[in-house]
Design an enzyme around this catalytic site. Structure first.
Site, PDB file in Angstrom:
ATOM      1  N   ALA A 170       0.825  -1.224   0.000  1.00 52.60           N
ATOM      2  CA  ALA A 170       0.000   0.000   0.000  1.00 52.60           C
ATOM      3  C   ALA A 170       0.855   1.268   0.000  1.00 52.60           C
ATOM      4  O   ALA A 170       2.005   1.258   0.429  1.00 52.60           O
ATOM      5  CB  ALA A 170      -0.914  -0.019   1.219  1.00 52.60           C
ATOM      6  N   LYS A 196       1.528  -5.497   3.500  1.00 51.18           N
ATOM      7  CA  LYS A 196       2.659  -4.607   3.792  1.00 51.18           C
ATOM      8  C   LYS A 196       2.184  -3.167   3.620  1.00 51.18           C
ATOM      9  O   LYS A 196       2.060  -2.667   2.503  1.00 51.18           O
ATOM     10  CB  LYS A 196       3.847  -4.860   2.840  1.00 51.18           C
ATOM     11  CG  LYS A 196       5.089  -4.130   3.348  1.00 51.18           C
ATOM     12  CD  LYS A 196       6.099  -3.785   2.293  1.00 51.18           C
ATOM     13  CE  LYS A 196       5.870  -2.493   1.600  1.00 51.18           C
ATOM     14  NZ  LYS A 196       5.962  -1.256   2.397  1.00 51.18           N
ATOM     15  N   GLU A 199       5.511   2.113   4.781  1.00 52.84           N
ATOM     16  CA  GLU A 199       6.390   2.262   5.951  1.00 52.84           C
ATOM     17  C   GLU A 199       6.265   3.667   6.561  1.00 52.84           C
ATOM     18  O   GLU A 199       6.723   3.908   7.666  1.00 52.84           O
ATOM     19  CB  GLU A 199       7.845   1.972   5.565  1.00 52.84           C
ATOM     20  CG  GLU A 199       8.488   2.931   4.564  1.00 52.84           C
ATOM     21  CD  GLU A 199       8.113   2.639   3.105  1.00 52.84           C
ATOM     22  OE1 GLU A 199       7.180   1.868   2.864  1.00 52.84           O
ATOM     23  OE2 GLU A 199       8.768   3.226   2.213  1.00 52.84           O
ATOM     24  N   ARG A 200       5.597   4.589   5.834  1.00 51.42           N
ATOM     25  CA  ARG A 200       5.485   5.943   6.365  1.00 51.42           C
ATOM     26  C   ARG A 200       4.236   6.114   7.233  1.00 51.42           C
ATOM     27  O   ARG A 200       4.165   7.034   8.028  1.00 51.42           O
ATOM     28  CB  ARG A 200       5.457   6.937   5.209  1.00 51.42           C
ATOM     29  CG  ARG A 200       6.776   6.876   4.435  1.00 51.42           C
ATOM     30  CD  ARG A 200       6.892   7.968   3.442  1.00 51.42           C
ATOM     31  NE  ARG A 200       6.481   7.553   2.122  1.00 51.42           N
ATOM     32  CZ  ARG A 200       6.674   8.291   1.039  1.00 51.42           C
ATOM     33  NH1 ARG A 200       7.243   9.462   1.143  1.00 51.42           N
ATOM     34  NH2 ARG A 200       6.306   7.856  -0.141  1.00 51.42           N
ATOM     35  N   SER A 249       3.184   4.469  -6.690  1.00 54.23           N
ATOM     36  CA  SER A 249       3.769   5.207  -7.817  1.00 54.23           C
ATOM     37  C   SER A 249       4.019   4.299  -9.021  1.00 54.23           C
ATOM     38  O   SER A 249       4.088   3.072  -8.889  1.00 54.23           O
ATOM     39  CB  SER A 249       5.095   5.815  -7.371  1.00 54.23           C
ATOM     40  OG  SER A 249       6.006   4.765  -7.097  1.00 54.23           O
ATOM     41  N   CYS A 304      -4.613  10.257  -5.575  1.00 57.36           N
ATOM     42  CA  CYS A 304      -4.404   9.816  -6.959  1.00 57.36           C
ATOM     43  C   CYS A 304      -5.524  10.322  -7.853  1.00 57.36           C
ATOM     44  O   CYS A 304      -5.401  10.354  -9.065  1.00 57.36           O
ATOM     45  CB  CYS A 304      -4.339   8.304  -7.039  1.00 57.36           C
ATOM     46  SG  CYS A 304      -5.904   7.545  -6.622  1.00 57.36           S
ATOM     47  N   GLU A 404       3.619  13.850 -12.513  1.00 57.62           N
ATOM     48  CA  GLU A 404       2.607  13.895 -11.452  1.00 57.62           C
ATOM     49  C   GLU A 404       3.217  14.683 -10.294  1.00 57.62           C
ATOM     50  O   GLU A 404       4.252  14.276  -9.745  1.00 57.62           O
ATOM     51  CB  GLU A 404       2.275  12.469 -10.983  1.00 57.62           C
ATOM     52  CG  GLU A 404       1.256  12.445  -9.867  1.00 57.62           C
ATOM     53  CD  GLU A 404       0.992  11.041  -9.301  1.00 57.62           C
ATOM     54  OE1 GLU A 404       1.923  10.220  -9.244  1.00 57.62           O
ATOM     55  OE2 GLU A 404      -0.163  10.786  -8.910  1.00 57.62           O
TER      56      GLU A 404
HETATM   57  P1  NAD Z   1       5.309   4.511  -3.555  1.00 58.87           P
HETATM   58  O1  NAD Z   1       5.316   3.795  -4.853  1.00 58.87           O
HETATM   59  O2  NAD Z   1       6.511   5.288  -3.172  1.00 58.87           O
HETATM   60  O3  NAD Z   1       5.062   3.463  -2.372  1.00 58.87           O
HETATM   61  C1  NAD Z   1       4.025   2.488  -2.450  1.00 58.87           C
HETATM   62  C2  NAD Z   1       4.520   1.185  -1.843  1.00 58.87           C
HETATM   63  O4  NAD Z   1       5.583   0.651  -2.644  1.00 58.87           O
HETATM   64  C3  NAD Z   1       5.064   1.342  -0.440  1.00 58.87           C
HETATM   65  O5  NAD Z   1       4.569   0.277   0.353  1.00 58.87           O
HETATM   66  C4  NAD Z   1       6.572   1.290  -0.616  1.00 58.87           C
HETATM   67  O6  NAD Z   1       7.226   0.665   0.458  1.00 58.87           O
HETATM   68  C5  NAD Z   1       6.777   0.498  -1.889  1.00 58.87           C
HETATM   69  N1  NAD Z   1       7.865   1.053  -2.727  1.00 58.87           N
HETATM   70  C6  NAD Z   1       8.231   2.341  -2.881  1.00 58.87           C
HETATM   71  N2  NAD Z   1       9.220   2.454  -3.784  1.00 58.87           N
HETATM   72  C7  NAD Z   1       9.502   1.223  -4.215  1.00 58.87           C
HETATM   73  C8  NAD Z   1      10.414   0.694  -5.167  1.00 58.87           C
HETATM   74  N3  NAD Z   1      11.246   1.479  -5.837  1.00 58.87           N
HETATM   75  N4  NAD Z   1      10.418  -0.631  -5.363  1.00 58.87           N
HETATM   76  C9  NAD Z   1       9.571  -1.425  -4.700  1.00 58.87           C
HETATM   77  N5  NAD Z   1       8.687  -0.981  -3.778  1.00 58.87           N
HETATM   78  C10 NAD Z   1       8.639   0.313  -3.548  1.00 58.87           C
HETATM   79  O7  NAD Z   1       4.000   5.425  -3.534  1.00 58.87           O
HETATM   80  P2  NAD Z   1       3.595   6.494  -2.441  1.00 58.87           P
HETATM   81  O8  NAD Z   1       4.501   7.658  -2.536  1.00 58.87           O
HETATM   82  O9  NAD Z   1       3.431   5.829  -1.127  1.00 58.87           O
HETATM   83  O10 NAD Z   1       2.118   6.884  -2.964  1.00 58.87           O
HETATM   84  C11 NAD Z   1       1.889   7.911  -3.890  1.00 58.87           C
HETATM   85  C12 NAD Z   1       1.654   7.364  -5.274  1.00 58.87           C
HETATM   86  O11 NAD Z   1       0.595   6.420  -5.250  1.00 58.87           O
HETATM   87  C13 NAD Z   1       1.212   8.422  -6.281  1.00 58.87           C
HETATM   88  O12 NAD Z   1       1.866   8.201  -7.492  1.00 58.87           O
HETATM   89  C14 NAD Z   1      -0.284   8.184  -6.417  1.00 58.87           C
HETATM   90  O13 NAD Z   1      -0.851   8.620  -7.642  1.00 58.87           O
HETATM   91  C15 NAD Z   1      -0.341   6.710  -6.293  1.00 58.87           C
HETATM   92  N6  NAD Z   1      -1.668   6.259  -5.904  1.00 58.87           N
HETATM   93  C16 NAD Z   1      -2.433   5.652  -6.849  1.00 58.87           C
HETATM   94  C17 NAD Z   1      -3.716   5.252  -6.545  1.00 58.87           C
HETATM   95  C18 NAD Z   1      -4.586   4.594  -7.575  1.00 58.87           C
HETATM   96  O14 NAD Z   1      -5.568   3.943  -7.187  1.00 58.87           O
HETATM   97  N7  NAD Z   1      -4.285   4.712  -8.861  1.00 58.87           N
HETATM   98  C19 NAD Z   1      -4.219   5.446  -5.245  1.00 58.87           C
HETATM   99  C20 NAD Z   1      -3.390   6.052  -4.306  1.00 58.87           C
HETATM  100  C21 NAD Z   1      -2.115   6.446  -4.647  1.00 58.87           C
END
Ligand code: NAD
Length: 519
Positions: A170, A196, A199-200, A249, A304, A404
């Site tokens: 998530a 999972k 972590e923030r 992301s 999002c 974005e």
């Molecule tokens: P993020 O991708 O940084 O983190 C999401 C999850 O992925 C976390 O649990 C994190 O630990 C893990 N993660 C982060 N970087 C990773 C990597 N390089 N490799 C593997 N795992 C990794 O996203 P965020 O900053 O927590 O959330 C914001 C993003 O989520 C925005 O881009 C937003 O648009 C998107 N979002 C999309 C929806 C949707 O339904 N389309 C909904 C909410 C958020």
């Protein structure tokens, strides 16, 4: 005082935010029904985004801990999947009531870790709660199909059956809603789950796990690990995990989709967005401008489905000054302060990134009509605040349009016709959501048919579907072929088994083996 009381009640359940202790509290793992301390030496700080104080530490779970969590899922699956569907339904009926009873506690922990306003945090919980309520209709949702008398005495019917161990990863921006898109839908179908959280913002998930245990979910049906890349790779690679739900992301989502799929798992991956609001000159002006401002700057733009891009068509271009005036009136403050409209961004790095994207817009020729970079929030000078910001005269080649931003920044483009606006929307790679504001039915219909975006609002700025539908973002906003929640969610977490049976009296016509393909 009331808020502090709620936080204390919540903290006693989730193991952090311990105001009575000098030590920074540590988030636990949840393995086989036990909330346990991690043995890791690798901890990540959790910050309050309004102050940057460390309010907790979250462990990067060790390999042995992650293995133990999957093992609990595997060992519990046979009994859980065989538990009567009516019993599973009863657990989730109790769960939805417990979430309602603890809504304010959940919201206060979200505001503390994520920063959004308390009212918005309640909305976060509420939208997740609706998915749990929907999951309670499982006895109808999981029905199979039958077709009698395909040939003489022969019937065919299908069962929808759980997959086994499923996992969810998530993001930070909806600490309650998005985990609630995942494990309740999977578990009510009979799967066991490895979660999972981001972590923030792990606190809301931990409290939700306590409540699920209180609702009667057996030990080992839900397990929670924490961490970053190692935990994600573990989930993508573990042979016992059959399906992965990811929200976050594009960088992480593309990676998880490819790695998980390569390992033979089902993956659904909801990712980033650039949602356009197309404003027609015949729109109801006051209503439209209010909706646009709310959807661009609410949750500090960290949704999002935030409406981060406005396309003003024809005479609607003249509405810009009023748009700016409305945005200026929003109150930037810590999420727990009364009257706050816009809270802080999640981290210092996020603030820096948003500010540099604003700067890139200025350098590339956009007009900065409202600049929130220097906002001063009294009493919260160390927080990650950016006030509402509006960049106008933006063109599709600018960095602030292509990326974005995920902050309280509205970029504004102009178009002379509806066709031109549709062309802009369809050339953008993302397809999460869009909205059109108009009083003309034919215009609305044309837009809903021609805009190549998975979720469309007509005079509705944030068209997130309720759970009897599914979340249907498209193009660069989604990888996979089965969406989150609703019927699609049930399909994602189940597999079909088809039975063809023939029951007949003694058959005197079959005197020798039939070797020809039956027709
Ligand atoms: P993020 O991708 O940084 O983190 C999401 C999850 O992925 C976390 O649990 C994190 O630990 C893990 N993660 C982060 N970087 C990773 C990597 N390089 N490799 C593997 N795992 C990794 O996203 P965020 O900053 O927590 O959330 C914001 C993003 O989520 C925005 O881009 C937003 O648009 C998107 N979002 C999309 C929806 C949707 O339904 N389309 C909904 C909410 C958020």
């Amino acid at each position: 005082m009331l808020q502090l009381g709620r936080l204390l009640r919540a903290s006693s359940r989730i193991g952090h935010v311990n105001y009575s202790s000098a030590a920074v509290p540590r988030t636990k793992l949840f393995i086989n029904g036990q909330f346990v301390d991690s043995k890791t030496s690798d901890w990540i700080d959790i910050h309050n985004p309004a102050t940057n104080e460390v309010v907790g530490r979250v462990p990067q779970a060790t390999q042995a801990e992650m293995e133990a969590a999957v093992k609990a899922c595997e060992q519990t699956f046979p009994s859980w999947s065989e538990t009567s569907i009516l019993n599973r339904q009863q657990i989730f009926l109790r769960y939805q009531q417990l979430i309602k009873d603890n809504l304010k506690e959940l919201a206060s922990i979200i505001t503390l870790e994520q920063g959004k306003t308390l009212a918005d945090a309640e909305g976060d919980v509420f939208r997740g709660l609706q998915v749990v309520e929907h999951a309670c209709s499982i006895t109808s949702l999981m029905l199979g199909e039958t077709l009698p008398s395909l040939t003489k005495d022969m019937d065919t019917y299908t069962f929808r059956l759980p997959l086994g161990v499923c996992a969810g990863i998530a993001p930070f921006n909806f600490p309650a809603m998005i985990p609630l898109w995942m494990f309740p839908m999977a578990m009510v179908c009979g799967n066991t789950y490895l979660m999972k959280p981001s972590e923030r913002v792990p606190g809301a998930t931990m409290l939700l796990a306590h409540l699920l245990q209180d609702a009667g979910a057996p030990d080992g049906t839900l397990n929670i690990i924490h961490g970053q890349h190692a935990a994600v790779n573990f989930i993508c690679d573990h042979p016992a995990i059959r399906a992965i739900s990811f929200v976050g992301s594009n960088q992480a989502g593309e990676y998880i989709y490819e790695r998980g799929s390569r390992n033979g798992k089902r993956v659904q991956s909801n990712m980033g967005a650039k949602n356009h609001g197309v404003v027609m000159p015949d729109a109801s002006k006051e209503n439209t401008l209010n909706q646009l401002v709310g959807a661009a700057f609410g949750a500090a733009g960290q949704r999002c489905m935030a409406l981060s891009t406005a396309v003003l068509v024809g005479e609607a271009k003249k509405w810009l000054p009023e748009l700016v005036e409305k945005a200026k009136k929003l109150k930037v403050n810590a999420g727990n302060q009364p009257g706050a409209d816009v809270g802080p961004l999640i981290s210092k790095e996020a603030k820096q990134r948003v500010c540099s994207l604003i700067e890139s817009g200025v350098k590339e020729g956009a007009a900065l009509l409202l600049d929130g970079r220097k906002v001063n929030v009294k009493g919260y000078e160390n927080g990650n605040f950016v006030g509402p910001t509006i960049l106008a005269n933006v063109t599709p080649d600018m960095t602030c349009y292509k990326e974005e931003i995920f902050g309280p920044v509205l970029v504004v483009l102009g178009a002379d016709t509806l066709d031109e606006a549709i062309n802009i929307v369809n050339k953008n790679p993302y397809g999460n959501g869009t909205a059109i504001f108009t009083t003309n039915g034919a215009t609305a219909r044309k837009y809903t048919h021609l805009a190549d975006v998975g979720q469309i609002g007509v005079n509705v700025p944030i068209p997130v579907p309720l759970p009897m539908f599914s979340f249907t973002g498209s193009r660069a906003s989604f990888r996979g072929d089965t969406n989150f929640y609703g019927k699609q969610g049930i399909h994602f977490y189940t597999q079909l088994k088809t039975v063809t049976s023939q029951w007949k009296e003694e058959d005197a016509t079959l005197t020798s083996p039939a070797v020809v393909m039956p027709t």
